[in-house]
Scaffold this active site. Sequence first.
Site, short mmCIF file in Angstrom:
data_model
loop_
_atom_site.label_atom_id
_atom_site.label_comp_id
_atom_site.label_asym_id
_atom_site.label_seq_id
_atom_site.Cartn_x
_atom_site.Cartn_y
_atom_site.Cartn_z
N HIS A 315 0.80 -1.23 0.00
CA HIS A 315 0.00 0.00 0.00
C HIS A 315 0.83 1.27 0.00
O HIS A 315 0.29 2.35 0.20
CB HIS A 315 -0.92 0.05 1.21
CG HIS A 315 -1.97 -1.00 1.23
ND1 HIS A 315 -3.24 -0.79 0.74
CD2 HIS A 315 -1.94 -2.26 1.68
CE1 HIS A 315 -3.95 -1.89 0.91
NE2 HIS A 315 -3.19 -2.80 1.47
N LYS A 493 -7.54 13.70 5.09
CA LYS A 493 -6.66 12.54 5.02
C LYS A 493 -5.61 12.68 6.12
O LYS A 493 -5.49 13.75 6.72
CB LYS A 493 -5.97 12.44 3.65
CG LYS A 493 -5.40 13.77 3.13
CD LYS A 493 -4.90 13.65 1.70
CE LYS A 493 -5.98 13.76 0.64
NZ LYS A 493 -6.32 12.51 -0.01
N ARG A 494 -4.88 11.61 6.42
CA ARG A 494 -3.80 11.74 7.39
C ARG A 494 -2.88 12.91 7.01
O ARG A 494 -2.68 13.19 5.83
CB ARG A 494 -2.98 10.44 7.43
CG ARG A 494 -3.68 9.30 8.13
CD ARG A 494 -3.96 9.62 9.58
NE ARG A 494 -2.72 9.87 10.28
CZ ARG A 494 -2.17 9.02 11.14
NH1 ARG A 494 -2.75 7.88 11.42
NH2 ARG A 494 -1.04 9.33 11.74
N LYS A 499 1.40 14.29 1.20
CA LYS A 499 0.03 14.64 0.79
C LYS A 499 -0.12 16.14 0.57
O LYS A 499 -1.09 16.60 0.00
CB LYS A 499 -0.96 14.14 1.84
CG LYS A 499 -0.96 12.61 1.98
CD LYS A 499 -1.93 12.14 3.05
CE LYS A 499 -1.86 10.66 3.36
NZ LYS A 499 -2.59 9.81 2.39
N THR A 600 -8.35 6.80 -1.55
CA THR A 600 -9.72 6.27 -1.66
C THR A 600 -10.73 7.38 -1.39
O THR A 600 -11.87 7.29 -1.85
CB THR A 600 -9.96 5.09 -0.69
OG1 THR A 600 -9.35 5.38 0.56
CG2 THR A 600 -9.37 3.81 -1.25
N LYS A 604 -14.56 8.51 -3.08
CA LYS A 604 -15.76 8.86 -2.31
C LYS A 604 -16.28 10.24 -2.72
O LYS A 604 -17.49 10.45 -2.89
CB LYS A 604 -15.46 8.84 -0.80
CG LYS A 604 -15.11 7.45 -0.29
CD LYS A 604 -14.44 7.46 1.09
CE LYS A 604 -13.77 6.11 1.32
NZ LYS A 604 -12.81 6.14 2.45
C1 26V Z 1 2.67 1.84 7.85
C2 26V Z 1 3.18 2.14 9.06
C3 26V Z 1 4.58 1.84 9.30
C4 26V Z 1 5.10 2.53 10.50
C5 26V Z 1 4.13 2.45 11.63
C6 26V Z 1 2.83 3.07 11.34
C7 26V Z 1 2.34 2.68 10.03
C8 26V Z 1 1.02 2.86 9.76
C9 26V Z 1 0.52 2.53 8.56
C10 26V Z 1 1.35 2.05 7.60
C11 26V Z 1 0.78 1.71 6.31
C12 26V Z 1 0.83 2.84 5.40
C13 26V Z 1 0.24 2.43 4.13
C14 26V Z 1 -1.06 3.07 3.84
O1 26V Z 1 -1.86 3.41 4.70
N1 26V Z 1 -1.29 3.20 2.58
C15 26V Z 1 -2.50 3.77 2.04
O2 26V Z 1 -3.30 2.69 1.61
C16 26V Z 1 -4.49 3.12 0.99
C17 26V Z 1 -5.29 1.89 0.67
O3 26V Z 1 -4.64 1.13 -0.28
C18 26V Z 1 -4.18 3.95 -0.24
O4 26V Z 1 -5.37 4.41 -0.80
C19 26V Z 1 -3.30 5.13 0.13
O5 26V Z 1 -2.91 5.82 -1.03
C20 26V Z 1 -2.09 4.64 0.88
O6 26V Z 1 -1.32 5.74 1.36
#
Ligand code: 26V
Length: 753
Positions: A315, A493-494, A499, A600, A604
């Site tokens: 992701h 968004k976050r 971003k 996403t 929406k």
């Molecule tokens: C990774 C980590 C690693 C360090 C600890 C905290 C943490 C939290 C979350 C993540 C995952 C990050 C990946 C993520 O959220 N990707 C998002 O996924 C969405 C669904 O596929 C996508 O629409 C977004 O573009 C993408 O940023």
Amino acid sequence: MTIDLEKSAQDTFGKPLVQLTDGEVCQLLESLVRDHAAQMPLNQGKKRLYYLSAEFLIGRLLTTNLINLGIYDQVRDQLAIAGHDLARVEECEVEPSLGNGGLGRLAACFLDSMATLGLPGDGVGLNYHFGLFHQRFVDGQQTALPDGWLDQEGWLRKEPLSFKVPFGSFSVTSRLYTIDVLGFDRTTKNRLRLFDLEGVDDGLVPNDSIDFDKEALTKNLTLFLYPDDSDEEGRLLRVYQQYFMVSNAAQLILAEAQGRGSDLHDLADYAVVQINDTHPTMVIPELIRLLVDDHDMDFQEAVDIVRSMVAFTNHTILAEALEKWPLDSINKVSPRIAQVIQDLDQQERAEHDDPAVAIIQDGVVHMAHLAIHYGFSVNGVAELHTQILEKSELKTFYQLYPQKFSNKTNGITFRRWIMACNPVLTSLLDGRLGADWHRTGDLTGLMDYQDDEATLLALAEAKDDAKKRMRDFLRQSQGVIVPENAIIDVQVKRFHEYKRQQMLALYLIWKYWDIKNGNIPPRPITVIFGGKAAPAYTIAQDIIHLVITLGTWIAEDPDVSPYLQVVMVENYNVSAAERLIPAADISEQISLASKEASGTSNMKFMLNGAVTLCTLDGANVEIADLVGPDNIYTFGTSSAEVERLYRESAYDPKACYHKPGIKLLVDFLTRPDFMALGKEDRLRRLHDDMANKDWFMALLDLEEYIQVKERVYADYEDRGTWLRKSLVNIAQAGAFSSDRTIAQYDQDIWHLS
Ligand code: 26V
């Protein structure tokens, strides 16, 4: 299902429906649906899908469950007779705090679609007692509080199922909780299985902070999602948590497969595992460990079986989010798992002599590498993202295993993201297209109404209605008054530098000057931000502070405040999204091209008739292809060019900063009177970062962004043309139904049906 709420009210509360509080009605409806769902049979099939995810951002469940059961109208009408407003009742439900952002919300949409398509598949994750965190603004800054969502009875069902999870020096016992997942118009269900720690101690968490004893491992594993990992104990706790999650998942998978008749040698015919990003990757060595140690299987057979049943979704291409754990940490958590990972690493090294694809490098375990070598499928989440994986980020892996790679463009469930959150637009579409789209997602029939004035007018009325509900929400939740006729421009968004919320903030400074100079917009503009920043991510916190301070600065300037408003929504979550997205005119998707895997919220917004203002990143590219250039606004450096700039270290932020038009905007942050209104250290740090580093190239795209935004606002005034753009966006949004995405996962990866 038919219901008699009068009778239920008497049975449960011993009083007539009319005398119940909204909270009691909410409780009553939840328990009716929960009890009904508990009796529903599961979707059956020899093979079952296990969707493993650290996050499930499921949102409130009452409305969508009532819709899925087909009793929404019946309930609303019975309540109305007794003087209750279902919309107010819905507000009483506490939103579960089990996710963080797009990845977690995607998992929730996928659960809805799997159940709707009747596919046998469950989500598996953890039951975090205090969630991610509850965001509050104090002094213009984000503070993080525990989000104690479990106080209410809610949807969780405690199961008579526990597992022992063996860590290196101790073991713990888990407890399974289930939330039933109902599909749209189905009589069978799936489940979200959430494991909790039997000895978890909520008392470790104070009321006013998210700090807790990170070393109390027998009591803290399910307190928070993503506990702070800026120190060693925090990082180790993350590994403990992940192992706790996957060990429970693996034990559940084996027990259920055996229950369905597997002798474990044929396990891959009974179970398929989708791992949502790298967090659940340790399920691979854990399944191998269980097969070998507890079921006497030969190591190589176990490896081969697991390799044929685990699939991985990537992701993100951001290096810092691609998880890597020191082997030493894994060894502390579980020496046996560390051993299995070393064995897998050795085996892989014997097959490939390229050290760049090794699982263990310099004592560090690359979780994505483990997942790619020992899974059978790797997918990206939008076409551009998958291409970037194949051609650059994971190029070597793609060359090794081209057959493993595929694209699965993300999707959203239409039950929540239009039917539940936008009832007026839903009935407009029903009136024009019938109700088939609820099931098929196909809205293209709306294209026939492009020149139909009555339809365009009805669209405008639907938007006005959504705006009214959004204004009520902001007034009630944070006392903000949004002007009735304002353009609503939203970025939710976050908070993350890639971003580029900071780029929108710089535009707002430009617009502030422009209005100050006498260029009065034809109608007020309200720009709404929402989102959380990781507590340890200082610059993202600084950007939140800039947005809040700018909001105050503008509100306090009588020359500008009638025409421009900046709102920062506190504690943005699924429920807030359900209010904001239907009301938006403009969808801001302005990430640095190549960095947003998919997005996403872009889907929406489109579904709810907002027009997208975007870079050609993630799924924006596919939106642009679908709606055509007249119905979207694109700008910015291309993904290929951005990749080149990084590769050749060719971006010069200082040169951009020193352009007169840009310097003026960035330097606004360090104006003494602006810093006096906010926090000097935060604003100075952000200023210096943008002027010297600007790693995500906000200044590079800023001038073009300003020009395009001005064009967007001007075009909005041509109401007929704008409404036609809005209509085309809705009509083309069917491509982004998560039912389509899940059908593709099933057809290409899971093979359940
Ligand atoms: C990774 C980590 C690693 C360090 C600890 C905290 C943490 C939290 C979350 C993540 C995952 C990050 C990946 C993520 O959220 N990707 C998002 O996924 C969405 C669904 O596929 C996508 O629409 C977004 O573009 C993408 O940023």
